[in-house]
Design an enzyme around this catalytic site. Structure first.
Site, PDB file in Angstrom:
ATOM      1  N   ASN A   9       0.853  -1.195   0.000  1.00 30.50           N
ATOM      2  CA  ASN A   9       0.000   0.000   0.000  1.00 30.50           C
ATOM      3  C   ASN A   9       0.893   1.251   0.000  1.00 30.50           C
ATOM      4  O   ASN A   9       1.737   1.417   0.876  1.00 30.50           O
ATOM      5  CB  ASN A   9      -0.888  -0.040   1.259  1.00 30.50           C
ATOM      6  CG  ASN A   9      -1.818   1.161   1.362  1.00 30.50           C
ATOM      7  OD1 ASN A   9      -1.404   2.293   1.110  1.00 30.50           O
ATOM      8  ND2 ASN A   9      -3.050   0.935   1.739  1.00 30.50           N
ATOM      9  N   HIS A  12       0.903   6.361   1.708  1.00 29.97           N
ATOM     10  CA  HIS A  12       1.644   7.359   2.488  1.00 29.97           C
ATOM     11  C   HIS A  12       2.804   8.007   1.738  1.00 29.97           C
ATOM     12  O   HIS A  12       3.407   8.960   2.239  1.00 29.97           O
ATOM     13  CB  HIS A  12       2.021   6.790   3.851  1.00 29.97           C
ATOM     14  CG  HIS A  12       0.780   6.515   4.645  1.00 29.97           C
ATOM     15  ND1 HIS A  12      -0.125   7.514   4.938  1.00 29.97           N
ATOM     16  CD2 HIS A  12       0.244   5.363   5.113  1.00 29.97           C
ATOM     17  CE1 HIS A  12      -1.149   6.977   5.592  1.00 29.97           C
ATOM     18  NE2 HIS A  12      -0.959   5.690   5.709  1.00 29.97           N
ATOM     19  N   HIS A  45      -5.767   3.599  -1.546  1.00 29.46           N
ATOM     20  CA  HIS A  45      -7.079   3.925  -0.983  1.00 29.46           C
ATOM     21  C   HIS A  45      -7.449   5.332  -1.435  1.00 29.46           C
ATOM     22  O   HIS A  45      -6.808   6.302  -1.021  1.00 29.46           O
ATOM     23  CB  HIS A  45      -6.983   3.839   0.549  1.00 29.46           C
ATOM     24  CG  HIS A  45      -8.285   4.061   1.261  1.00 29.46           C
ATOM     25  ND1 HIS A  45      -8.387   3.948   2.631  1.00 29.46           N
ATOM     26  CD2 HIS A  45      -9.525   4.377   0.822  1.00 29.46           C
ATOM     27  CE1 HIS A  45      -9.637   4.195   2.992  1.00 29.46           C
ATOM     28  NE2 HIS A  45     -10.345   4.466   1.910  1.00 29.46           N
ATOM     29  N   ARG A  47      -9.539   7.910  -0.737  1.00 29.94           N
ATOM     30  CA  ARG A  47     -10.483   8.316   0.319  1.00 29.94           C
ATOM     31  C   ARG A  47     -11.404   9.401  -0.210  1.00 29.94           C
ATOM     32  O   ARG A  47     -11.049  10.149  -1.120  1.00 29.94           O
ATOM     33  CB  ARG A  47      -9.714   8.818   1.548  1.00 29.94           C
ATOM     34  CG  ARG A  47      -8.957   7.739   2.279  1.00 29.94           C
ATOM     35  CD  ARG A  47      -8.420   8.266   3.590  1.00 29.94           C
ATOM     36  NE  ARG A  47      -9.461   8.393   4.570  1.00 29.94           N
ATOM     37  CZ  ARG A  47      -9.667   7.534   5.578  1.00 29.94           C
ATOM     38  NH1 ARG A  47      -8.862   6.518   5.761  1.00 29.94           N
ATOM     39  NH2 ARG A  47     -10.651   7.714   6.422  1.00 29.94           N
ATOM     40  N   ARG A  51      -7.294  12.728   0.957  1.00 27.41           N
ATOM     41  CA  ARG A  51      -6.179  13.234   1.780  1.00 27.41           C
ATOM     42  C   ARG A  51      -4.822  12.700   1.322  1.00 27.41           C
ATOM     43  O   ARG A  51      -3.807  13.319   1.583  1.00 27.41           O
ATOM     44  CB  ARG A  51      -6.402  12.911   3.266  1.00 27.41           C
ATOM     45  CG  ARG A  51      -6.362  11.447   3.567  1.00 27.41           C
ATOM     46  CD  ARG A  51      -6.416  11.198   5.051  1.00 27.41           C
ATOM     47  NE  ARG A  51      -7.749  11.427   5.603  1.00 27.41           N
ATOM     48  CZ  ARG A  51      -8.164  10.860   6.729  1.00 27.41           C
ATOM     49  NH1 ARG A  51      -7.363  10.096   7.422  1.00 27.41           N
ATOM     50  NH2 ARG A  51      -9.378  11.080   7.171  1.00 27.41           N
ATOM     51  N   GLU A  72      -8.886   0.479  -2.724  1.00 24.73           N
ATOM     52  CA  GLU A  72      -9.763   0.484  -1.549  1.00 24.73           C
ATOM     53  C   GLU A  72     -10.730   1.648  -1.672  1.00 24.73           C
ATOM     54  O   GLU A  72     -10.313   2.778  -1.963  1.00 24.73           O
ATOM     55  CB  GLU A  72      -8.925   0.654  -0.273  1.00 24.73           C
ATOM     56  CG  GLU A  72      -8.041  -0.525   0.020  1.00 24.73           C
ATOM     57  CD  GLU A  72      -7.167  -0.316   1.243  1.00 24.73           C
ATOM     58  OE1 GLU A  72      -6.435  -1.243   1.586  1.00 24.73           O
ATOM     59  OE2 GLU A  72      -7.201   0.774   1.845  1.00 24.73           O
ATOM     60  N   THR A 103      -8.171   3.740   8.829  1.00 17.63           N
ATOM     61  CA  THR A 103      -9.391   2.919   8.870  1.00 17.63           C
ATOM     62  C   THR A 103      -9.457   2.188  10.212  1.00 17.63           C
ATOM     63  O   THR A 103      -8.710   1.240  10.444  1.00 17.63           O
ATOM     64  CB  THR A 103      -9.382   1.913   7.690  1.00 17.63           C
ATOM     65  OG1 THR A 103      -8.935   2.609   6.524  1.00 17.63           O
ATOM     66  CG2 THR A 103     -10.750   1.341   7.451  1.00 17.63           C
ATOM     67  N   GLU A 153     -10.943  -9.354   3.947  1.00 20.67           N
ATOM     68  CA  GLU A 153      -9.654  -8.937   4.512  1.00 20.67           C
ATOM     69  C   GLU A 153      -9.891  -8.675   5.991  1.00 20.67           C
ATOM     70  O   GLU A 153     -10.726  -7.840   6.366  1.00 20.67           O
ATOM     71  CB  GLU A 153      -9.125  -7.679   3.814  1.00 20.67           C
ATOM     72  CG  GLU A 153      -7.799  -7.240   4.423  1.00 20.67           C
ATOM     73  CD  GLU A 153      -6.999  -6.314   3.510  1.00 20.67           C
ATOM     74  OE1 GLU A 153      -7.105  -6.425   2.282  1.00 20.67           O
ATOM     75  OE2 GLU A 153      -6.278  -5.480   4.060  1.00 20.67           O
ATOM     76  N   HIS A 194      -3.587  -4.129   8.105  1.00 19.66           N
ATOM     77  CA  HIS A 194      -3.663  -2.982   8.997  1.00 19.66           C
ATOM     78  C   HIS A 194      -2.685  -3.062  10.154  1.00 19.66           C
ATOM     79  O   HIS A 194      -2.751  -3.964  10.990  1.00 19.66           O
ATOM     80  CB  HIS A 194      -5.071  -2.711   9.551  1.00 19.66           C
ATOM     81  CG  HIS A 194      -5.241  -1.236   9.813  1.00 19.66           C
ATOM     82  ND1 HIS A 194      -4.773  -0.635  10.943  1.00 19.66           N
ATOM     83  CD2 HIS A 194      -5.740  -0.258   9.035  1.00 19.66           C
ATOM     84  CE1 HIS A 194      -5.005   0.661  10.861  1.00 19.66           C
ATOM     85  NE2 HIS A 194      -5.592   0.919   9.711  1.00 19.66           N
TER      86      HIS A 194
HETATM   87  N1  PXP Z   1      -5.817  -3.049   4.365  1.00 19.19           N
HETATM   88  C1  PXP Z   1      -6.824  -2.152   4.394  1.00 19.19           C
HETATM   89  C2  PXP Z   1      -8.169  -2.586   3.955  1.00 19.19           C
HETATM   90  C3  PXP Z   1      -6.589  -0.811   4.797  1.00 19.19           C
HETATM   91  O1  PXP Z   1      -7.598   0.067   4.818  1.00 19.19           O
HETATM   92  C4  PXP Z   1      -5.274  -0.431   5.154  1.00 19.19           C
HETATM   93  C5  PXP Z   1      -5.003   0.981   5.575  1.00 19.19           C
HETATM   94  O2  PXP Z   1      -5.350   1.860   4.589  1.00 19.19           O
HETATM   95  C6  PXP Z   1      -4.263  -1.396   5.066  1.00 19.19           C
HETATM   96  C7  PXP Z   1      -4.561  -2.704   4.697  1.00 19.19           C
HETATM   97  C8  PXP Z   1      -2.836  -1.061   5.347  1.00 19.19           C
HETATM   98  O3  PXP Z   1      -2.665  -0.694   6.668  1.00 19.19           O
HETATM   99  P1  PXP Z   1      -1.253  -0.101   7.127  1.00 19.19           P
HETATM  100  O4  PXP Z   1      -1.029   1.124   6.328  1.00 19.19           O
HETATM  101  O5  PXP Z   1      -1.442   0.134   8.572  1.00 19.19           O
HETATM  102  O6  PXP Z   1      -0.228  -1.165   6.826  1.00 19.19           O
END
Ligand code: PXP
Length: 241
Positions: A9, A12, A45, A47, A51, A72, A103, A153, A194
């Site tokens: 992901n 960031h 994601h 959003r 953001r 996402e 989330t 998930e 997450h």
């Molecule tokens: N999976 C889902 C569905 C999420 O919403 C997120 C956070 O956006 C993640 C995984 C990844 O989480 P993290 O950034 O804490 O590794």
């Protein structure tokens, strides 16, 4: 036996870019590098408040990426429309609250069952793999199956938090294991995500039946110190069966 997949992901990277309103660091560049260094898919994601990831990121990443793109989205009409327009390979439906930092929990499937069922149907008609981000609990897994999701998930925020604080994880680990087994018996593919770090990744990858990990914040953070290549390669090694 199938190898576990790592979804990287890159939200960031966009967070850092947006902090200055510049065009760098580029999420597209991060996606292409993650692909090069062994990511099995890229997660972004979009959003509702935009953001981090913006629509132009989605557009350019979808165009250039060779591995699957996992988008996402919150369960809304706008996000469904965008998904059908850009056709990512996978969509993961997640809950969204405007003021949350991240989330914070899984979907409330009991409350939003018919809305999410309808979204899943439309996504599947467009040949998009659908996944639901839920808490590890039996009821939500049962509903996920009932409304035809391909995958679930499991939200791993709670167990990762306990691990970070060196607290007892036994009951949460049991809850996750039971959820994985229950979902498998229903024929659902199981993913997890997450808050996962190298430490929690080691613990979670011992659970049989989780086929995909989606990891973002820690990978991007760790890339500052060891680089995106090492960060991804280290996770690949951890989650390997
Ligand atoms: N999976 C889902 C569905 C999420 O919403 C997120 C956070 O956006 C993640 C995984 C990844 O989480 P993290 O950034 O804490 O590794």
């Amino acid at each position: 036996m199938k190898l576990r997949r790592l979804g990287v992901n890159i939200d960031h990277v966009a967070t850092v870019r947006n902090a200055r309103g510049e065009s760098y660091p580029s999420p597209l560049r991060a996606a292409i590098l993650a692909q090069k260094y062994g990511a099995d898919s890229i997660t972004i994601h979009l959003r509702e408040d935009r953001r981090h990831i913006r629509e132009y990121d989605l557009k350019s990443i979808k165009k250039k990426l060779k591995i699957p793109l996992n988008l996402e989205i919150a369960p809304t009409k706008e996000m469904l429309k965008i998904s059908i327009q850009y056709k990512p390979n996978y969509v993961c439906i997640v809950p969204e609250k405007r003021k949350e930092i991240t989330t914070e929990g899984g979907l409330n499937l009991k409350k939003n069952k018919s809305l999410i069922k309808d979204i899943i149907e439309k996504l599947k008609r467009n040949k998009i793999r659908t996944s639901l981000f839920i808490e590890p609990n039996i009821n939500d897994i049962r509903i996920s199956k009932e409304i035809n999701a391909d995958c679930i998930e499991l939200h791993t925020g709670k167990i990762c938090n306990l691990i970070n604080r060196k607290k007892n994880i036994n009951s949460e680990l049991k809850r996750i294991k039971n959820s994985v087994n229950f979902a498998h018996n229903l024929g659902l593919e199981v993913h997890a995500g997450h808050g996962i770090t190298f430490n929690s990744g080691k613990i979670l990858s011992k659970i049989k039946g989780i086929e995909e990990f989606n990891i973002g914040h820690f990978i991007i953070g760790e890339s500052i110190f060891i680089g995106i290549k090492n960060s991804i390669k280290k996770f690949k090694k951890i989650i390997k069966k």
